[in-house]
Design an enzyme around this catalytic site. Structure first.
Site, PDB file in Angstrom:
ATOM      1  N   LYS A 162      22.227   3.553  -5.775  1.00  0.00           N
ATOM      2  CA  LYS A 162      23.207   2.574  -5.151  1.00  0.00           C
ATOM      3  C   LYS A 162      22.762   1.725  -4.202  1.00  0.00           C
ATOM      4  O   LYS A 162      23.141   0.542  -3.733  1.00  0.00           O
ATOM      5  CB  LYS A 162      24.374   3.739  -4.050  1.00  0.00           C
ATOM      6  N   GLU A 177      27.976   4.377   5.194  1.00  0.00           N
ATOM      7  CA  GLU A 177      29.078   3.203   5.081  1.00  0.00           C
ATOM      8  C   GLU A 177      30.429   3.400   5.886  1.00  0.00           C
ATOM      9  O   GLU A 177      30.632   4.449   6.073  1.00  0.00           O
ATOM     10  CB  GLU A 177      29.509   3.305   3.515  1.00  0.00           C
ATOM     11  N   HIS A 191      37.110  13.706  -7.551  1.00  0.00           N
ATOM     12  CA  HIS A 191      36.325  12.771  -8.154  1.00  0.00           C
ATOM     13  C   HIS A 191      36.528  12.805  -9.715  1.00  0.00           C
ATOM     14  O   HIS A 191      35.597  12.429 -10.291  1.00  0.00           O
ATOM     15  CB  HIS A 191      34.915  12.889  -7.650  1.00  0.00           C
ATOM     16  N   ARG A 236      27.620   2.246 -18.854  1.00  0.00           N
ATOM     17  CA  ARG A 236      27.773   3.024 -20.297  1.00  0.00           C
ATOM     18  C   ARG A 236      29.111   2.700 -20.727  1.00  0.00           C
ATOM     19  O   ARG A 236      30.040   1.978 -19.739  1.00  0.00           O
ATOM     20  CB  ARG A 236      27.977   4.376 -19.988  1.00  0.00           C
TER      21      ARG A 236
HETATM   22  C1  MV4 Z   1      33.966   5.443  -0.453  1.00  0.00           C
HETATM   23  C2  MV4 Z   1      35.367   5.806  -0.113  1.00  0.00           C
HETATM   24  C3  MV4 Z   1      35.763   5.414   1.185  1.00  0.00           C
HETATM   25  N1  MV4 Z   1      35.115   4.411   1.776  1.00  0.00           N
HETATM   26  N2  MV4 Z   1      33.364   4.654   0.248  1.00  0.00           N
HETATM   27  C4  MV4 Z   1      34.214   8.336  -4.328  1.00  0.00           C
HETATM   28  C5  MV4 Z   1      33.438   7.983  -5.598  1.00  0.00           C
HETATM   29  C6  MV4 Z   1      32.409   6.856  -5.572  1.00  0.00           C
HETATM   30  N3  MV4 Z   1      32.410   6.002  -6.506  1.00  0.00           N
HETATM   31  C7  MV4 Z   1      32.830   6.265  -4.049  1.00  0.00           C
HETATM   32  N4  MV4 Z   1      33.980   7.127  -3.551  1.00  0.00           N
HETATM   33  C8  MV4 Z   1      34.416   6.807  -2.320  1.00  0.00           C
HETATM   34  N5  MV4 Z   1      33.579   5.751  -1.637  1.00  0.00           N
HETATM   35  C9  MV4 Z   1      33.841   4.410   1.463  1.00  0.00           C
HETATM   36  N6  MV4 Z   1      33.014   3.512   2.096  1.00  0.00           N
HETATM   37  C10 MV4 Z   1      36.130   6.720  -0.827  1.00  0.00           C
HETATM   38  C11 MV4 Z   1      35.673   7.065  -2.079  1.00  0.00           C
HETATM   39  C12 MV4 Z   1      36.551   8.113  -2.715  1.00  0.00           C
HETATM   40  C13 MV4 Z   1      37.308   7.752  -4.036  1.00  0.00           C
HETATM   41  C14 MV4 Z   1      36.983   6.567  -4.538  1.00  0.00           C
HETATM   42  C15 MV4 Z   1      37.406   6.221  -5.791  1.00  0.00           C
HETATM   43  C16 MV4 Z   1      38.274   7.036  -6.304  1.00  0.00           C
HETATM   44  C17 MV4 Z   1      38.579   8.427  -5.798  1.00  0.00           C
HETATM   45  C18 MV4 Z   1      38.120   8.680  -4.597  1.00  0.00           C
HETATM   46  C19 MV4 Z   1      38.434   9.787  -3.909  1.00  0.00           C
HETATM   47  C20 MV4 Z   1      37.944  10.215  -2.741  1.00  0.00           C
HETATM   48  C21 MV4 Z   1      37.135   9.304  -2.076  1.00  0.00           C
END
Ligand code: MV4
Length: 496
Positions: A115, A199, A234, A291
């Site tokens: 990342k 973050e 997730h 992918r």
């Molecule tokens: C975040 C976030 C809130 N703020 N980043 C979860 C999966 C990963 N791809 C990144 N994720 C998140 N990153 C910041 N700065 C909240 C999530 C997150 C989330 C993101 C997408 C779909 C579902 C989620 C469920 C919980 C938290």
């Protein structure tokens, strides 16, 4: 390219081979002992058993799979999703063996697999990112200073993570040290890399991702977005295209960013750029998946483009045959992932045999699956049985069709997430498009399923009693249970 090996199993192996066959390309399946009788093994022109059921002894044995390719004179490997699909080392070895890897370069996989490397790669482009640290951080005092600048709550993420693995929220300064140490040791044991970064925490975000397609001639296109906000721990459960909330302007803006992310790593093939969107429609680049994704069919439905065929053509060195201006969103598609999990019992994986397995059919319905009636769902792999996709001229029609398809999809012997999907399709927040990634925890509890079921059963029982009293027809067994199964019960069938 005359022969393709699919280094995967189940529905995605079927999905890839269908497109290959349509293009006149021969297919090779590799399978584990647990998948001997699976449809994808029968469907392939040739199939080779590569080991016992556990993935580490079969589907993850890259070297053995390459050996099979050489023996059978395979020209290309399609990795599907999961398993070896985002393994840069494997992609490298495949190319070294003179075989085409149907996917991006090892370099692109490597950059986007980290990342922090991904953020560094897109830094010189005008791409919005969540405020946070640019480098890995291991000093607690420094972390505190940064966290205070950003403002709590913050998130600690593992650089080698993704898809939510190794993420920790920190609400206040006092908790930071402990959470950070936990995050680092978790990242070390899970990914062999303890690098973490910070973050700002975006509240109640929506998950919106863009499909990109890039060829080796410098053409970069996007095929619009998918929204995947309905997730549980997730794990995506429902996806749709397009998103219910994007305006054409926002879509164009995000699509442009997605293309720039792809350009930043010289991306080739089909990829997905993930964004978070907050309640004010601000969006932030999160990560890129290198992918073909599970949810790619919703994009295929609204664009009428076969993404696997495009992947193969790009791997053959061809130019993409259409331009961005040629692409238009037509209608709406929804996908439900059908898992062998019990939604009434905390989504516990359910094991067993597909005693009944009857597919829904008709206009606007697509099922991508990898099982047949009578088969067991192996415990060794992902418990997804199938993907149920519906298409309509608009969102409302796609949702109505999904409800009908769920009714018509008959599965017994195993509990599935279909009742949960039905609950979501009928929920006001989903129907009106006013939802975010907290949908499941906010609105779903097992009672939500039970109540509905109990009422319909009760209604059927009352009706049966009335019919019994008025007509003398006895619809109840000696023990008072309904003779007619509730799912087949139709009032007018028995009333005349
Ligand atoms: C975040 C976030 C809130 N703020 N980043 C979860 C999966 C990963 N791809 C990144 N994720 C998140 N990153 C910041 N700065 C909240 C999530 C997150 C989330 C993101 C997408 C779909 C579902 C989620 C469920 C919980 C938290």
């Amino acid at each position: 390219m005359n022969k393709i090996l699919v280094a995967n199993r189940g529905e995605i192996a079927m999905r890839v081979m269908r497109s290959a066959r349509e293009m006149g390309i021969k297919t090779v399946a590799v399978f584990s002992e647990a998948d001997r009788n699976a449809p994808f093994v029968k469907y392939a022109d040739e199939a080779v058993c590569i080991g016992p059921p556990p993935s580490i002894l079969s589907y993850l044995l890259g070297d053995d799979i390459i050996k099979v390719c050489k023996r059978l004179k395979v020209d290309g490997i399609h990795p599907g999703y999961g398993f070896l699909s985002e393994n840069a080392e494997f992609a490298k070895k495949v190319e070294k063996a003179g075989i085409k890897f149907i996917g991006p370069s090892p370099e692109a996989i490597e950059i986007m697999g980290n990342k922090l490397a991904a953020k560094a790669a897109v830094k010189n482009y005008d791409i919005p990112m969540v405020p946070g640290t640019e480098n890995a951080i291991d000093d607690v005092e420094e972390a505190k200073t940064i966290a205070k600048e950003i403002g709590f709550p913050i998130l600690i993420k593992a650089a080698a993570g993704g898809g939510g693995k190794g993420m920790r929220t920190v609400q206040k300064e006092e908790d930071l040290e402990e959470e950070m140490n936990m995050a680092i040791s978790e990242a070390k044991s899970a990914f062999g890399d303890g690098s973490v970064f910070i973050e700002r925490y975006v509240n109640s975000p929506r998950h919106i991702e863009f499909q990109v397609l890039c060829d080796t001639h410098g053409n970069y296109l996007h095929l619009f977005e998918r929204e995947c906000s309905i997730q549980r721990r997730h794990q995506k459960v429902i996806e749709e295209a397009p998103s219910a909330i994007l305006t054409p302007e926002k879509r164009a803006e995000m699509g442009k960013c997605a293309i720039e992310v792809a350009k930043a790593c010289n991306y080739v093939g089909a990829g997905t750029v993930e964004f978070l969107m907050d309640a004010n429609m601000n969006f932030y680049f999160l990560e890129m998946n290198t992918r073909l994704q599970v949810e790619h069919p919703v994009t295929e439905m609204i664009t009428d483009i076969d993404l696997v065929q495009e992947q193969i053509k790009i791997a053959r060195g061809e130019k993409i045959s259409f331009k961005q201006e040629d692409l238009k969103i037509q209608g709406h598609a929804v996908e439900v992932r059908v898992y062998a999990e019990d939604p009434a019992n905390n989504f516990l994986p359910d094991i067993g045999t597909l005693k009944t397995y009857k597919l829904p059919a008709g206009i606007g319905i697509r099922v991508d699956d990898g099982y047949e009636e009578g088969m067991e769902i192996p415990i060794y792999y992902d418990p997804m049985i199938s993907k149920l996709i519906t298409y309509g001229k608009d969102r409302e029609e796609a949702i109505k069709r999904m409800l009908r398809a769920i009714e018509d999809y008959k599965i017994s012997g195993i509990e599935t997430t279909l009742p949960f999907a039905k609950y979501v399709m009928q929920h006001k927040a989903f129907v009106t498009g006013k939802f975010d990634t907290h949908f499941v925890e906010k609105y779903f509890n097992p009672e939500a399923l039970k109540d509905k079921k109990d009422y319909s059963e009760l209604a059927a029982l009352i009706a049966a009693r009335i019919i019994h009293e008025k007509s003398g027809k006895n619809m109840l067994e000696g023990n008072g249970e309904l003779k007619v199964k509730q799912s087949n019960w139709r009032a007018n069938r028995y009333c005349n």
